[in-house]
Enzyme design. Structure first.
Site, mmCIF file in Angstrom:
data_model
loop_
_atom_site.group_PDB
_atom_site.id
_atom_site.type_symbol
_atom_site.label_atom_id
_atom_site.label_comp_id
_atom_site.label_asym_id
_atom_site.label_seq_id
_atom_site.Cartn_x
_atom_site.Cartn_y
_atom_site.Cartn_z
ATOM 1 N N HIS A 264 -2.764 1.365 -0.204
ATOM 2 C CA HIS A 264 -2.459 -0.063 -0.287
ATOM 3 C C HIS A 264 -1.451 -0.303 -1.410
ATOM 4 O O HIS A 264 -1.482 0.383 -2.422
ATOM 5 C CB HIS A 264 -3.736 -0.875 -0.553
ATOM 6 C CG HIS A 264 -3.608 -2.302 -0.156
ATOM 7 N ND1 HIS A 264 -3.120 -3.262 -1.003
ATOM 8 C CD2 HIS A 264 -3.866 -2.926 1.017
ATOM 9 C CE1 HIS A 264 -3.093 -4.422 -0.373
ATOM 10 N NE2 HIS A 264 -3.529 -4.248 0.858
ATOM 11 N N ASP A 319 -8.678 -1.313 7.089
ATOM 12 C CA ASP A 319 -8.534 -0.841 8.461
ATOM 13 C C ASP A 319 -9.178 0.514 8.734
ATOM 14 O O ASP A 319 -9.204 0.957 9.879
ATOM 15 C CB ASP A 319 -7.048 -0.806 8.853
ATOM 16 C CG ASP A 319 -6.458 -2.194 8.876
ATOM 17 O OD1 ASP A 319 -7.109 -3.085 9.439
ATOM 18 O OD2 ASP A 319 -5.372 -2.406 8.312
HETATM 19 C C1 COA Z 1 -0.276 0.337 3.071
HETATM 20 C C2 COA Z 1 1.032 1.080 2.822
HETATM 21 C C3 COA Z 1 2.069 0.566 3.813
HETATM 22 C C4 COA Z 1 1.503 0.759 1.398
HETATM 23 O O1 COA Z 1 2.784 1.277 1.267
HETATM 24 P P1 COA Z 1 3.539 1.436 -0.146
HETATM 25 O O2 COA Z 1 2.883 0.626 -1.189
HETATM 26 O O3 COA Z 1 4.973 1.184 0.124
HETATM 27 O O4 COA Z 1 3.293 2.936 -0.517
HETATM 28 P P2 COA Z 1 4.184 4.171 -0.042
HETATM 29 O O5 COA Z 1 4.262 4.206 1.440
HETATM 30 O O6 COA Z 1 5.467 4.154 -0.811
HETATM 31 O O7 COA Z 1 3.295 5.363 -0.511
HETATM 32 C C5 COA Z 1 3.287 5.872 -1.852
HETATM 33 C C6 COA Z 1 2.893 7.335 -1.772
HETATM 34 O O8 COA Z 1 1.558 7.440 -1.283
HETATM 35 C C7 COA Z 1 1.541 8.171 -0.048
HETATM 36 N N1 COA Z 1 0.686 7.453 0.894
HETATM 37 C C8 COA Z 1 0.592 6.103 1.029
HETATM 38 N N2 COA Z 1 -0.264 5.805 2.009
HETATM 39 C C9 COA Z 1 -0.704 6.977 2.496
HETATM 40 C C10 COA Z 1 -1.594 7.297 3.549
HETATM 41 N N3 COA Z 1 -2.165 6.340 4.274
HETATM 42 N N4 COA Z 1 -1.811 8.590 3.813
HETATM 43 C C11 COA Z 1 -1.221 9.555 3.097
HETATM 44 N N5 COA Z 1 -0.354 9.307 2.084
HETATM 45 C C12 COA Z 1 -0.105 8.027 1.805
HETATM 46 C C13 COA Z 1 2.978 8.119 0.458
HETATM 47 O O9 COA Z 1 3.276 9.196 1.306
HETATM 48 C C14 COA Z 1 3.764 8.154 -0.808
HETATM 49 O O10 COA Z 1 3.806 9.469 -1.272
HETATM 50 P P3 COA Z 1 5.132 10.073 -1.962
HETATM 51 O O11 COA Z 1 5.286 9.273 -3.237
HETATM 52 O O12 COA Z 1 4.805 11.514 -2.176
HETATM 53 O O13 COA Z 1 6.255 9.834 -1.014
HETATM 54 C C15 COA Z 1 0.841 2.598 2.973
HETATM 55 O O14 COA Z 1 -0.191 3.022 2.093
HETATM 56 C C16 COA Z 1 0.519 3.001 4.399
HETATM 57 O O15 COA Z 1 1.440 3.177 5.215
HETATM 58 N N6 COA Z 1 -0.804 3.150 4.742
HETATM 59 C C17 COA Z 1 -1.181 3.458 6.105
HETATM 60 C C18 COA Z 1 -1.094 2.223 6.988
HETATM 61 C C19 COA Z 1 -2.188 1.227 6.687
HETATM 62 O O16 COA Z 1 -3.355 1.550 6.574
HETATM 63 N N7 COA Z 1 -1.806 -0.055 6.595
HETATM 64 C C20 COA Z 1 -2.747 -1.148 6.417
HETATM 65 C C21 COA Z 1 -2.650 -1.710 5.045
HETATM 66 S S1 COA Z 1 -3.935 -2.906 4.746
#
Ligand code: COA
Length: 385
Positions: A264, A319
């Protein structure tokens, strides 16, 4: 040399986009509150979605009389025209229920496009949107299941109507309570989440509330946002039996797969909504059922992913477990995100009203230009290679 380049925050991380008194997400404390009341309190067994509609709009916990008034108001506003029902059913034939919902929500708009003189009706229009979105999700679920249209029944509450229309069954007390709790948990999540931010951006162009609604539905549909509930259940289903899940999830993480339902932007502890959902899961998931196996898999995903990513502040979000609870009350997977949308319509519409009340200046952020330096020498078409 001085530079006037503004600092750039990808994804607007940490950038405030509004002042809001509706809900508060406290990432480090792992707390979510609506109007100051924690979600653990407002999802007590007696709480209904209507009660939280009143709380978010009025700012105070409602009396029994006010709750009854909201129930009646939603019931009186949920009617759809025959054309709107037909359009929603038709859209379901050609596309995913979430996109059908987006199209159908747009069809709720007026034949005019001139909301500003009517802004005093923002709450009334919001209430109509909430009422009709619940009905629309039911219409879409029926069409998706190949069932005929059977509309709201007199006296049915919002959650009762939705769950009956979606599943085709009158809900038990327990299922109704779970549905209310899920709808409350998904109703708002601060102004900064992607779909609510979208609702504010579209509001800022003085759009009609139904245009705000359909835009926000599009934003919610993505697997990085609301679509993660559907994606996580599909992932668990693809893993087969719970016994084989651990090595599969370890391999996925080693391959940098992003686990839906995990991580998140704001929470760097376990999402408080997921803890409430797990309490519901314990009550509603039948031992020995396939959903119980899927829930076991979700717990394995939590264990393996937390061990690997927890020290980076990545934990389960709302989720990871919500899909199992939806499945346990008989909701088809493709309907999870539409129900999320019907719940979040409350947050989108309350934010729409608040946006208008706070001056509603159009969103027009800057960019950092990274293209060729103008003016370039123009080459006539005849002289180009
Ligand atoms: C929620 C979300 C979009 C937040 O995105 P964000 O704040 O931009 O974070 P990032 O995508 O930049 O992730 C930061 C790091 O954590 C890792 N990470 C984030 N979510 C992850 C996940 N669900 N599984 C594995 N690794 C994850 C990323 O790969 C990234 O790693 P890196 O720095 O080595 O590249 C992201 O965590 C995600 O895509 N989660 C899965 C989808 C989800 O559950 N969404 C519902 C949210 S309520």
């Amino acid at each position: 040399m001085t530079t006037s380049t503004p600092s750039f925050s990808p994804g607007l991380e940490g950038v405030p986009i509004a002042e809001s008194a509706l809900s508060l997400v406290e990432g480090q404390a792992g707390r979510l509150s609506y109007r100051g009341y924690s979600i653990e309190e407002i999802t007590r067994p007696e709480n209904t979605f209507e009660e939280i509609v009143a709380l978010l709009y009025d700012g105070e916990l409602p009396s029994a009389a006010r709750i009854a008034e909201v129930e009646k108001d939603l019931q009186s506003k949920r009617g759809l025209t025959a054309d709107q029902i037909e359009l929603a059913r038709l859209a379901t034939k050609v596309t995913h229920p979430m996109f059908a919902l987006q199209a159908a929500a747009a069809s709720l708009g007026p034949k005019t496009n001139d909301f500003e003189p009517h802004v005093a009706t923002a709450q009334e229009r919001g209430m109509a949107a909430i009422a009709r979105m619940g009905h629309l999700v039911g219409v879409i679920a029926q069409a998706y299941a190949g069932r005929p249209y059977e509309g709201p029944q007199p006296g049915e509450t919002h959650s009762e109507m939705m769950i009956r229309m979606i599943t085709g069954q009158k809900p038990s007390e327990l299922h109704l309570r779970v549905m209310n709790a899920l709808m409350i948990l998904q109703a708002d999540h601060s102004a900064g989440n992607a779909s609510t931010f979208t609702s504010r951006v579209v509001t800022s162009t003085k759009s009609e509330p139904e245009a705000v609604l359909s835009s926000a539905i599009g934003a919610l549909s993505g697997p990085a946002h609301g679509g993660a509930n559907e994606a996580s259940l599909r992932l668990f289903e693809s893993m087969g039996a719970p016994e084989g899940a651990k090595p599969k999830i370890e391999r996925m993480l080693a391959d940098h797969y992003k686990i839906p339902g995990f991580g998140h932007r704001v929470y760097h502890v376990k999402d408080p909504r997921s803890k409430v959902i797990q309490t519901l899961a314990a009550e509603v998931i039948e031992p020995g059922s396939r959903v119980s196996e899927l829930y076991q898999i979700s717990l394995t995903v939590e264990e393996v992913a937390t061990a690997r990513l927890g020290d980076r502040g990545l934990f389960p979000n709302v989720d990871l477990f919500s899909g199992c609870v939806f499945a346990a009350i008989g909701i088809p997977t493709d309907l999870f995100t539409p129900i999320f949308a019907a719940s979040r319509t409350l947050g989108w519409m309350a934010n729409m009203k608040e946006q208008w009340e706070s001056g509603n200046r159009i969103f027009r952020p800057a960019q950092i230009y990274a293209g060729p330096t103008p003016p370039r020498d123009y080459i006539p078409r005849s002289a180009r290679a």
